[in-house]
Design a protein around this motif. Structure first.
Motif, PDB file in Angstrom:
ATOM      1  N   MET A  20       0.576  -1.044   0.205  1.00 10.78           N
ATOM      2  CA  MET A  20       0.174   0.268   0.067  1.00 10.78           C
ATOM      3  C   MET A  20       0.931   1.190  -0.122  1.00 10.78           C
ATOM      4  N   LEU A  21       0.575   2.634  -0.752  1.00  8.91           N
ATOM      5  CA  LEU A  21       1.625   3.442  -1.000  1.00  8.91           C
ATOM      6  C   LEU A  21       1.092   4.593   0.205  1.00  8.91           C
ATOM      7  N   MET A  22       2.602   4.862   0.691  1.00  4.94           N
ATOM      8  CA  MET A  22       2.005   5.389   2.211  1.00  4.94           C
ATOM      9  C   MET A  22       2.083   6.904   1.570  1.00  4.94           C
ATOM     10  N   GLY A  34      -6.204   8.858   4.195  1.00  8.40           N
ATOM     11  CA  GLY A  34      -5.325   7.651   5.134  1.00  8.40           C
ATOM     12  C   GLY A  34      -3.956   7.654   6.348  1.00  8.40           C
ATOM     13  N   VAL A  35      -3.855   8.254   5.571  1.00  7.91           N
ATOM     14  CA  VAL A  35      -2.282   8.034   6.262  1.00  7.91           C
ATOM     15  C   VAL A  35      -2.007   9.480   6.863  1.00  7.91           C
ATOM     16  N   GLU A  36      -1.375   8.587   8.461  1.00  5.34           N
ATOM     17  CA  GLU A  36      -1.041  10.292   8.818  1.00  5.34           C
ATOM     18  C   GLU A  36       0.075  10.770   8.955  1.00  5.34           C
ATOM     19  N   LYS A  37      -0.015  11.991   8.358  1.00  3.01           N
ATOM     20  CA  LYS A  37       1.091  12.479   8.372  1.00  3.01           C
ATOM     21  C   LYS A  37       1.984  13.172   9.664  1.00  3.01           C
TER      22      LYS A  37
END
Lengths: 112, 116
Positions: free
Chosen positions: B45-47, B61-64
């Motif tokens: 999954m690309l973050m 959906g990815v928390e920076k």
């Protein structure tokens, strides 16, 4: 949102048999990749398909691309145990520099 | 051929600590690098996209604030997992394209993170 689906998800096949893995994607793309992954390892590049109708072969593996159908296939000929691995297709996000979206993966097990 | 390295290859840490993972392109410059996460028996999954000289671009959906990315130079990107928790345990893989809009992309060997 680009979706990339592979089928089957799991494939158990006997040595010497032929089979095809399918990769469908949901939107326009201009590049499709196939990778192999062994357990606990990173990815090994197999093929890059750059245009409609492209066909590439390496050993017992052959990949093709139909951009109109948004479909790529990975054909296995006369499978051997060493081909046991997980195979991923990945699609380049057209117009989005080099970003790849991976398919669900196909876990291949070749038995004697 | 071009090579991308990652360090460390494996890390085990306690919950609440931060872990830094390095991704280096060894014989080419990469203005862009990508970070992927792979849970067991799942796909990659690309973050995020790491951009040299500018902020990283995160996928939905990815928390920076949890996954800090710094592209310090044309050959180095780092991913820091802050305040790691067991659910962050995963296989993290970076990749670097050689050039822009290239058909050649190189993957690192991956980093196995286990959070206790």
């Amino acid at each position: 949102e680009l979706k990339v689906e592979q089928n089957p998800l799991f494939l158990s096949m006997q040595e010497g048999k032929n089979y095809t893995i399918y990769c469908n994607y949901s939107t326009t793309s201009d590049r499709l990749y196939w990778y192999r992954q062994d357990p606990g390892k990173s990815l090994e590049s197999l093929f890059v398909l750059l245009s409609n109708g492209a066909v590439k072969q390496e050993g017992r593996l052959m990949a093709s691309l139909d951009t109109k159908a948004r479909l790529s296939t990975l054909h296995i000929t006369a499978a051997v145990h060493d081909l046991s691995a997980t195979y991923f297709c990945a699609v380049d996000m057209k117009y989005d520099t080099d970003k790849l979206i991976f398919g669900t993966g196909t876990r291949l097990q070749v038995f004697p | 051929g071009a090579v991308v390295s990652q360090h460390p290859s494996r890390v085990i840490c306690k919950s609440g600590t931060s872990v830094k993972i390095e991704c280096r392109s060894l014989d080419f410059q990469a203005t862009t690098m990508f970070w992927y996460r792979q849970f067991p028996k799942q796909s990659l999954m690309l973050m995020a996209t790491s951009n040299e000289g500018s902020k990283a671009t995160y996928e939905q959906g990815v928390e920076k604030d949890k996954f800090l990315i710094n592209h310090a130079s044309l050959t180095l990107s780092t991913l820091t997992v802050t305040s790691a928790h067991p659910e962050d345990s995963s296989f993290y893989i970076c990749s670097a394209p050689k050039g822009v809009r290239t058909d050649t992309q190189y993957f690192g060997p991956g980093t196995r993170l286990t959070v206790l």
